[in-house]
Design a protein around this motif. Structure first.
Motif, short mmCIF file in Angstrom:
data_model
loop_
_atom_site.label_atom_id
_atom_site.label_comp_id
_atom_site.label_asym_id
_atom_site.label_seq_id
_atom_site.Cartn_x
_atom_site.Cartn_y
_atom_site.Cartn_z
N ALA A 85 32.68 39.15 42.10
CA ALA A 85 32.19 41.14 42.09
C ALA A 85 31.77 40.88 44.18
O ALA A 85 31.30 39.69 45.05
CB ALA A 85 30.87 40.89 41.91
N TRP A 113 33.57 48.32 46.61
CA TRP A 113 32.58 47.43 46.48
C TRP A 113 31.99 47.43 45.01
O TRP A 113 31.81 48.44 44.46
CB TRP A 113 31.14 48.03 47.25
CG TRP A 113 30.06 46.78 47.58
CD1 TRP A 113 29.20 46.24 46.45
CD2 TRP A 113 29.94 45.85 48.43
NE1 TRP A 113 28.10 45.33 46.54
CE2 TRP A 113 28.45 45.44 48.01
CE3 TRP A 113 30.76 45.90 49.70
CZ2 TRP A 113 27.66 44.00 48.52
CZ3 TRP A 113 29.22 44.86 50.59
CH2 TRP A 113 28.29 43.88 50.00
N VAL A 114 31.94 45.77 44.50
CA VAL A 114 31.73 45.67 43.30
C VAL A 114 29.89 45.13 43.06
O VAL A 114 29.93 44.53 43.95
CB VAL A 114 32.62 44.95 42.39
CG1 VAL A 114 32.15 44.89 40.89
CG2 VAL A 114 33.93 45.85 42.46
N ILE A 174 36.94 43.91 38.05
CA ILE A 174 36.64 43.99 39.03
C ILE A 174 38.03 43.76 39.60
O ILE A 174 37.89 44.60 41.04
CB ILE A 174 35.81 42.17 39.58
CG1 ILE A 174 34.73 42.78 38.91
CG2 ILE A 174 35.75 41.82 40.13
CD1 ILE A 174 33.74 40.80 39.11
N ALA A 197 38.36 47.32 40.49
CA ALA A 197 38.02 48.25 41.48
C ALA A 197 38.39 47.15 42.89
O ALA A 197 38.52 48.07 44.35
CB ALA A 197 35.93 47.67 41.39
N ARG A 198 38.66 46.06 43.24
CA ARG A 198 39.07 45.83 44.19
C ARG A 198 40.55 46.41 44.94
O ARG A 198 40.49 46.27 45.73
CB ARG A 198 38.95 44.16 44.10
CG ARG A 198 37.72 43.80 43.92
CD ARG A 198 37.73 42.90 45.05
NE ARG A 198 36.46 42.17 45.36
CZ ARG A 198 36.01 41.58 46.88
NH1 ARG A 198 36.28 42.14 47.06
NH2 ARG A 198 34.97 40.74 46.33
N VAL A 224 30.85 50.06 42.75
CA VAL A 224 30.86 50.49 41.74
C VAL A 224 29.95 48.91 40.46
O VAL A 224 29.78 48.17 41.27
CB VAL A 224 32.81 49.64 40.84
CG1 VAL A 224 32.43 49.69 39.33
CG2 VAL A 224 33.74 50.74 41.28
N CYS A 225 29.23 49.67 40.11
CA CYS A 225 27.85 48.84 38.90
C CYS A 225 28.24 48.16 37.56
O CYS A 225 28.27 49.51 36.81
CB CYS A 225 26.97 49.97 39.12
SG CYS A 225 25.62 50.14 40.57
N LEU A 226 28.57 47.08 37.94
CA LEU A 226 28.91 46.45 36.20
C LEU A 226 27.53 45.76 35.81
O LEU A 226 26.58 46.10 36.77
CB LEU A 226 29.62 45.41 36.18
CG LEU A 226 31.19 46.15 36.97
CD1 LEU A 226 32.38 45.02 37.54
CD2 LEU A 226 31.55 46.89 36.09
#
Length: 458
Positions: A283, A256-257, A247, A250-251, A228-230
């Motif tokens: 992250a 992976w963040v 985050i 996603a976790r 995941v791209c933030l």
């Protein structure tokens, strides 16, 4: 005086002359690319020329094509000026000529980079044990972090890409926001992930990823390896994704963040602005770039990875002639040979101190708010969105007038601002990124915009 000393003295005089012109020179270049090619071109002469003469000619001939980025009125992209300590340190880096990939061979420059990396993690609220790889800029940092993430999530499902490659590997889901920076797509391409493979999550009116959209995307993953791209600092609005919500979600899904914080991550260094980055330290990797908010010369991006073992697994090289120690710089980035690009970052941080870094970030924010408030007083100008950080976006009533105003600003030369598209409309962007910007610079720029907007509209 030998040839080297004469050349250095000539370069120093030319640099001082250039810096002395910044208040008065047009910010945008006065010569076209074709004109510059003509000035520098022609066949290579048969015999050599003394080094000091070469430097003198270079400085004189380049002048019309130079952008006044180190001055106080360059707002066109997120490009900071260069702090005095960072500039002088960069001269030393070139003089020392240290190949800074090895912690055994070039101990001074590697130590400086390690210390600078530790200071940066501390200032930005990132885990102190993180690996900090100094790379050329935010683009390469995103490549490094995504490549590390890709390898790590595949390894979790039993696939070692360094041995087996990507052909036949389990499919990776790369989840991105609708208003991500283009460097994310480019980094994904370099990692073998095409644009049609991206899972795009909707954004709100400021460009922030929507938590409900991420939850829906994660629910569709069915256990696939996921990255995941933030984003910390949308390049038009300056908005920050809500990390404290995104985050943990996603976790929980095992993703992976990665956070692209090229310029926005530095908000964490300010007590007044750190709320914008709340939760970002949870992250797995982060991109930032010291030539932006920290105001050091180019070639100072940072690829930061929470667990150094993940970076080493992706990047450790071979070569029985190389000397290895604990976490060599070439273990966490793509280069074997490179300059000591982290040294100017150390010098900038040392010259500013903790309070100075916070003050720099807050001054950039103050400048953005002052600029936006003054723009709102100009008839026909609309400021778009909030000014939460360092970005300001505005436009006139129609797209064509906005584009004409953007062209007129660059031609005028008082300041540099650049055009863009936002939600299907033409806009003009201002990035407050330079330590050198003063209130007088902002007032001069606003006066020029008011004059040019009246001419365009009239």
């Amino acid at each position: 005086m030998d040839e080297r000393e004469r050349a250095l003295r000539t370069a120093h005089r030319a640099a001082s002359r250039f810096l002395a012109t910044l208040d008065d020179r047009p910010v945008w270049p006065r010569a076209t690319l074709e004109q510059m090619e003509e000035v520098f071109g022609g066949p290579l002469q048969p015999d050599g020329i003394d080094a000091d003469q070469v430097v003198a000619e270079l400085a004189e001939r380049a002048d019309p094509g130079l952008v006044a980025i180190p001055g106080g009125r360059f707002f066109g992209f997120v490009i900071g000026g260069t702090l005095p300590a960072a500039l002088a340190a960069d001269w030393l880096v070139s003089t020392w000529d240290q190949n800074s990939g090895s912690s055994t061979m070039t101990t001074a420059t590697v130590a400086l980079e390690r210390v600078a990396g530790g200071w940066i993690c501390d200032l930005l609220g990132l885990p102190p044990e993180s690996a900090v790889g100094f790379v050329t800029g935010a683009q390469v940092s995103n490549v490094v972090c995504l490549a590390t993430a890709q390898h790590a999530v595949l390894r979790r499902v039993g696939w070692d890409a360094t041995v087996r490659g990507l052909r036949g590997a389990p499919e990776i889901r790369l989840i991105v926001g609708a208003d991500r920076h283009g460097s994310i797509d480019r980094a994904a391409r370099m990692c073998g992930i095409g644009s049609e493979e991206l899972v795009v999550v909707p954004a709100d009116e400021q460009g922030r990823m929507r938590p409900d959209g991420l939850a829906a995307a994660l629910a569709e993953g069915d256990g696939a390896p996921t990255v995941v791209c933030l984003q910390a600092g949308e390049v038009h609005t300056g908005a920050f994704d809500p990390f404290a919500e995104l985050i943990p979600a996603a976790r929980r899904a095992g993703a992976w963040v990665h956070v692209d914080g090229a310029f926005g991550l530095w908000a964490a260094a300010s007590p007044r602005l750190e709320h914008l980055t709340a939760g970002v330290g949870a992250a797995d990797s982060w991109t930032t770039d010291a030539h932006k908010t920290l105001n050091v010369p180019y070639d100072c991006g940072m690829a930061i990875v929470r667990d150094p073992a993940d970076a080493i697994a992706m990047f450790r090289t071979g070569g029985d002639y190389l000397m290895y120690a604990s976490l060599d710089p070439w273990d966490v980035g793509p280069e074997l040979s490179r300059r000591g690009r982290g040294v100017p970052a150390w010098a900038a941080l040392r010259s500013l101190g903790r309070r100075g870094v916070a003050g720099l970030v807050e001054r950039l924010h103050d400048n953005a708010r002052r600029f936006a408030a003054a723009l709102r007083e100009i008839p026909g100008v609309e400021v778009i969105g909030d000014v939460d950080y360092t970005q300001v976006m505005f436009r006139l009533a129609d797209d064509e007038a906005t584009r004409r105003l953007g062209a007129a600003i660059l031609a005028d030369g008082t300041a540099a601002l650049t055009g863009a598209q936002w939600r299907g409309r033409a806009v003009i962007r201002c990035s407050m990124s330079s330590w050198a910007t003063t209130e007088a610079d902002i007032d001069l720029t606003v006066a020029a915009i008011e004059r040019l907007a009246a001419a365009v509209s009239g």
